[in-house]
Design a protein around this motif. Structure first.
Motif, mmCIF file in Angstrom:
data_model
loop_
_atom_site.group_PDB
_atom_site.id
_atom_site.type_symbol
_atom_site.label_atom_id
_atom_site.label_comp_id
_atom_site.label_asym_id
_atom_site.label_seq_id
_atom_site.Cartn_x
_atom_site.Cartn_y
_atom_site.Cartn_z
ATOM 1 N N PHE A 42 -76.678 -39.651 50.708
ATOM 2 C CA PHE A 42 -75.466 -38.943 50.308
ATOM 3 C C PHE A 42 -74.806 -38.280 51.513
ATOM 4 N N VAL A 43 -73.491 -38.280 51.497
ATOM 5 C CA VAL A 43 -72.716 -37.611 52.541
ATOM 6 C C VAL A 43 -71.981 -36.437 51.911
ATOM 7 N N TYR B 116 -82.354 -41.248 44.829
ATOM 8 C CA TYR B 116 -82.084 -42.159 45.946
ATOM 9 C C TYR B 116 -82.384 -43.596 45.552
ATOM 10 N N ALA B 117 -83.476 -43.790 44.809
ATOM 11 C CA ALA B 117 -83.828 -45.139 44.352
ATOM 12 C C ALA B 117 -82.771 -45.674 43.395
ATOM 13 N N GLY C 36 -77.616 -38.531 39.285
ATOM 14 C CA GLY C 36 -78.979 -38.071 39.062
ATOM 15 C C GLY C 36 -79.268 -37.587 37.655
ATOM 16 N N GLU C 37 -78.319 -37.791 36.756
ATOM 17 C CA GLU C 37 -78.487 -37.342 35.372
ATOM 18 C C GLU C 37 -79.795 -37.857 34.773
ATOM 19 N N GLY C 38 -80.647 -36.920 34.326
ATOM 20 C CA GLY C 38 -81.891 -37.287 33.658
ATOM 21 C C GLY C 38 -83.054 -37.605 34.575
ATOM 22 N N LEU C 39 -82.862 -37.497 35.885
ATOM 23 C CA LEU C 39 -83.948 -37.805 36.820
ATOM 24 C C LEU C 39 -84.636 -36.519 37.273
ATOM 25 N N PRO C 40 -85.970 -36.552 37.428
ATOM 26 C CA PRO C 40 -86.703 -35.336 37.789
ATOM 27 C C PRO C 40 -86.682 -34.970 39.274
ATOM 28 N N GLY C 41 -86.164 -35.835 40.135
ATOM 29 C CA GLY C 41 -86.184 -35.495 41.556
ATOM 30 C C GLY C 41 -85.261 -36.353 42.394
ATOM 31 N N ASP C 42 -85.058 -35.891 43.621
ATOM 32 C CA ASP C 42 -84.143 -36.576 44.535
ATOM 33 C C ASP C 42 -84.615 -37.975 44.922
ATOM 34 N N HIS C 43 -85.917 -38.188 45.048
ATOM 35 C CA HIS C 43 -86.384 -39.515 45.465
ATOM 36 C C HIS C 43 -86.024 -40.582 44.441
ATOM 37 N N LEU C 44 -86.115 -40.241 43.161
ATOM 38 C CA LEU C 44 -85.704 -41.202 42.137
ATOM 39 C C LEU C 44 -84.187 -41.359 42.122
#
Length: 124
Positions: free
Chosen positions: A4-5, A32-33, A22-30
C-alpha cells in the motif's frame, strides 16, 4: 514491505481503500495476500488502474510475484514440487499443504545465512 502507498494529501482515501480491501480479515498479512490475489487476477492492462484505485504499488506487487516464483523454485529444489508443476494462483487463505510447504522452505533456508557461500546448497 507493504504494497500500500500513502500519497501526501490523500491519506484518508488511502486508508479507506485499505479498510475496504481488508474487510473481515484478522490481520495485515492476509490483507496483503488478498490484495496480491486480486492484482494477480487482473490482466496486465488492468493492473495499473487497480493499483491506482486501491492505493497499491504495482512495483511492490511485481516483486511479490518474483519472490513467489523464487519460493516455488525452492520447493522444486527440495523435491516438494515437480519441476513442470505450475504455480497456482494466490488467495487470502493458506491451506494445510501451503503452510507445511512454506514452513519447509523457511526452515531449510535459515541455515544458509550462517554457512559460508561455498557450503550453501542453494544460491542466494
Amino acid at each position: 514491505k507493504s504494497p500500500f502507498v500513502m500519497p501526501f494529501g490523500k491519506e484518508k482515501e488511502a486508508d479507506a481503500a485499505k479498510k475496504a480491501l481488508g474487510e473481515g480479515l484478522p490481520g495485515d498479512h492476509l490483507l496483503y495476500a488478498r490484495a496480491f490475489a486480486m492484482w494477480r487476477a487482473k490482466g496486465p492492462a488492468e493492473r495499473n488502474a487497480f493499483c491506482f484505485r486501491n492505493f497499491l504499488s504495482d512495483r511492490t506487487l511485481q516483486q511479490v510475484e518474483k519472490t513467489r516464483h523464487d519460493l516455488h523454485q525452492y520447493l522444486v529444489d527440495l523435491k516438494l514440487r515437480q519441476p513442470r508443476e505450475t504455480l497456482q494462483g494466490g488467495d487470502s487463505t493458506l491451506g494445510e499443504l501451503q503452510c507445511s510447504e512454506l514452513l519447509c522452505v523457511l526452515a531449510s533456508s535459515l541455515p544458509l545465512a550462517t554457512r559460508p557461500p561455498s557450503q550453501r546448497k542453494f544460491k542466494c
